[in-house]
Scaffold this active site. Structure first.
Site, PDB file in Angstrom:
ATOM      1  N   GLU A   1      37.007  65.650  20.858  1.00  0.00           N
ATOM      2  CA  GLU A   1      36.927  66.639  19.788  1.00  0.00           C
ATOM      3  C   GLU A   1      36.004  67.776  20.200  1.00  0.00           C
ATOM      4  O   GLU A   1      35.387  67.749  21.276  1.00  0.00           O
ATOM      5  CB  GLU A   1      36.453  65.980  18.490  1.00  0.00           C
TER       6      GLU A   1
ATOM      7  N   HIS B   1      34.160  73.570   8.070  1.00  0.00           N
ATOM      8  CA  HIS B   1      35.207  73.047   8.932  1.00  0.00           C
ATOM      9  C   HIS B   1      36.248  74.137   9.137  1.00  0.00           C
ATOM     10  O   HIS B   1      36.683  74.782   8.182  1.00  0.00           O
ATOM     11  CB  HIS B   1      35.869  71.808   8.323  1.00  0.00           C
TER      12      HIS B   1
ATOM     13  N   ARG C   1      26.337  70.416  13.672  1.00  0.00           N
ATOM     14  CA  ARG C   1      26.726  69.027  13.940  1.00  0.00           C
ATOM     15  C   ARG C   1      27.945  68.985  14.851  1.00  0.00           C
ATOM     16  O   ARG C   1      28.952  69.640  14.580  1.00  0.00           O
ATOM     17  CB  ARG C   1      27.062  68.305  12.631  1.00  0.00           C
TER      18      ARG C   1
ATOM     19  N   HIS D   1      32.014  71.977   4.705  1.00  0.00           N
ATOM     20  CA  HIS D   1      32.357  70.630   5.149  1.00  0.00           C
ATOM     21  C   HIS D   1      31.177  69.683   5.253  1.00  0.00           C
ATOM     22  O   HIS D   1      31.275  68.529   4.863  1.00  0.00           O
ATOM     23  CB  HIS D   1      33.052  70.726   6.504  1.00  0.00           C
TER      24      HIS D   1
ATOM     25  N   ARG E   1      32.417  73.717  16.083  1.00  0.00           N
ATOM     26  CA  ARG E   1      33.008  74.134  14.814  1.00  0.00           C
ATOM     27  C   ARG E   1      32.490  75.483  14.319  1.00  0.00           C
ATOM     28  O   ARG E   1      33.239  76.249  13.715  1.00  0.00           O
ATOM     29  CB  ARG E   1      32.749  73.071  13.744  1.00  0.00           C
TER      30      ARG E   1
END
Length: 537
Positions: free
Chosen positions: A124, A246, A388, A353, A292
């Site tokens: 990811e 997100h 994060r 998010h 992100r």
């Protein structure tokens, strides 16, 4: 009337929150302790249930390493991670995955080149290796339902569904000299009554506060309850300006809070403009696999530049079999809205998010108040820094749940019983005939937070937001003091408090770093590297 210690409900440990953090803490506590797990909705409702991607951990030691996972996390955190905490969390990753497997979590497997069965690992955003273990694209659901099944087999654990915590009961509120938590007041939503619950230890596992924004991937319960309660009780909070948006939530008039998992991009999904052209390489050499914050900001930039209400995420170049195997939840949900992801791209838009900041804790989850712990998204541990990295959230829940449970088990024999506490007093309040005030303030709060404290900020926008939240806080405080409380009022009170903390933290950071981007200070200030934003009540 004052309730005595004899007629007030008592538990050794009161856990407020029923996601991965709360349930795993409960399961790891010694079985001879009485434990209550509080859920403000049905037990299975929460952010864990909706987590699609997986849990990051170094499980393929031939191709990955602890050092690499640490480095990736530090890079994503943009200089604000606590390196000691990052090392501790990553090093304990394989252990917590093993614990989940032992408790029955059924992760997705595949056949290796040698013909053996092994766990399928995906990659990811922000990760340099495949290290995300998952259960198809419904990892959170698998973890939540499995842990809940284990919880129901434990006779020492009481489940309190449809209860919402109103406030913590501390020694200072009771007029005592100690700096300790003695329990909490809970609103029983079924009986519409507020009850005091006494406890030696309280664990906040209430998740984040993304519902403070107009558009969010989170369920309705993500209203910052734990952060607000801890702040009112006297705990410090850290890094509240870093709210992760997100990049890819489903855009459709009837769709509500549905996230398109990061793994879609990890498995080759392409972000497209309305004309079908890719654009991410103009913003970052990692393209769709950039962290992100970069991806969300790029999408936001292109939407504003083009006047578009959404962009596109296309995975249709993968086979239909591959999509059905890896993304059954996404495929099913999109089909409900007439979108066949095997044939066409998915309309997407960024949405709030994850709350990277939270209640300041130590490595065991202990807050500034003795006997009060915070675990998971509600906490600021230093793991995430300014951003994060994908799938480090469930990892944090599991690692710090274990640490907190160990700390409580060690301290339980030396922690005296909690004090007697007064009953909830409603003698000076009445039923409200102005519920419209709550709904109006709720809508206003979420709109101005989205407009002024969103993906891109400025000094002027933040000042506008601060003026509005100050007014709301005064109105809510007056309303709270005059009328009987309700679930909506409790959540609005908490959201407004958290909004104020986000705004104040954002105003204090005069640079752009990670998830905090301001047009007045577009560059990163190296003098502020490692400088955490700490607010003290």
């Amino acid at each position: 009337m004052t309730q005595t210690a004899e007629n007030t409900p008592y538990f050794d440990v009161l856990i407020i929150g029923s996601g991965a953090a709360g349930l795993s803490t409960a399961l790891r506590l010694p079985s001879d302790l009485s434990v209550a797990v509080v859920s403000k909705e049905r037990l299975r409702e929460g952010c864990t249930l909706y987590a699609q991607g997986g849990v990051s951990a170094v499980l393929d030691k031939e191709n990955d390493s602890i050092e690499s996972h640490v480095k990736d996390t530090l890079n994503a955190g943009a200089g604000l991670c606590d390196e000691q905490i990052v090392n501790y969390t990553v090093e304990n990753g394989p252990k917590v995955i093993e614990w989940l497997i032992e408790n029955g979590v059924d992760f997705t497997t595949e056949e290796s080149a040698e013909g053996d069965t092994c766990y399928h690992l995906t990659r990811e955003g922000g990760h340099t290796h495949r290290r995300v273990i998952h259960a198809k694209d419904a990892t959170g659901r698998e973890i939540e339902t499995t842990l809940l099944g284990q919880i129901k087999q434990r006779s020492n654990i009481t489940l309190l569904e449809r209860h919402i915590a109103v406030d913590l009961i501390t020694g200072s509120k009771l007029g005592l000299d100690d700096q300790r938590c003695h329990g909490a007041y809970l609103l029983d939503r079924q009986q519409d009554s507020v009850n005091a619950v006494r406890s030696r230890f309280v664990v906040l596992a209430t998740g984040g506060a993304s519902k403070v924004y107009l558009y969010t991937s989170n369920p309705d319960i993500s209203t910052g309850d734990g952060i607000a309660m801890a702040w009112r009780a006297g705990c410090r909070v850290g890094n509240m300006e870093f709210i992760q948006f997100h990049p890819t939530c489903l855009y459709h008039p009837q769709a509500k809070s549905f996230l398109i998992t990061e793994a879609v991009r990890g498995e080759g999904g392409r972000l497209l403009l309305p004309d079908g052209n890719r654009f991410m390489n103009r913003f970052d050499e990692r393209g769709e696999l950039a962290p992100r914050d970069i991806v969300a900001r790029a999408i936001d930039h292109e939407m504003k530049r083009l006047g578009a209400d959404h962009l596109l995420l296309d995975v249709s170049h993968r086979s239909a079999e591959f999509i059905a195997e890896h993304f059954p939840t996404v495929q099913k949900r999109c089909l409900e809205f007439g979108i066949d992801i095997t044939q066409e791209p998915i309309p997407v838009v960024p949405a709030a998010h994850y709350t990277c900041g939270g209640i300041v804790t130590d490595q065991q989850g202990q807050t500034d108040i003795d006997g009060l712990f915070a675990v998971g998204e509600v906490a600021y541990t230093g793991l995430h820094g300014a951003n994060r990295m994908a799938s480090n959230s469930l990892l944090e829940c599991l690692v710090f749940a274990s640490a907190a449970a160990d700390a409580i088990a060690t301290a339980v024999d030396t922690m005296p019983p909690p004090a007697a506490v007064p009953a909830w007093d409603e003698s000076r309040v009445t039923d409200s005939d102005e519920e419209v005030v709550v709904s109006h303030n709720w809508d206003e709060l979420r709109h101005f937070m989205w407009d002024y404290v969103g993906i891109v900020r400025s000094d002027k926008r933040l000042q506008r937001a601060k003026s509005r939240v100050d007014l709301l806080l005064r109105e809510i405080d007056e309303y709270y003091g005059n009328f009987r409380i309700s679930n909506d009022l409790i959540e609005l009170r908490n959201l407004a408090q958290v909004a104020d903390l986000i705004i104040r933290s954002a105003q204090s950071r005069t640079e752009s770093r990670g998830l905090h981007y301001t047009i007045d200070y577009p560059q990163t200030d190296e003098l502020l590297t490692s400088q955490t934003t700490i607010l003290t009540p």
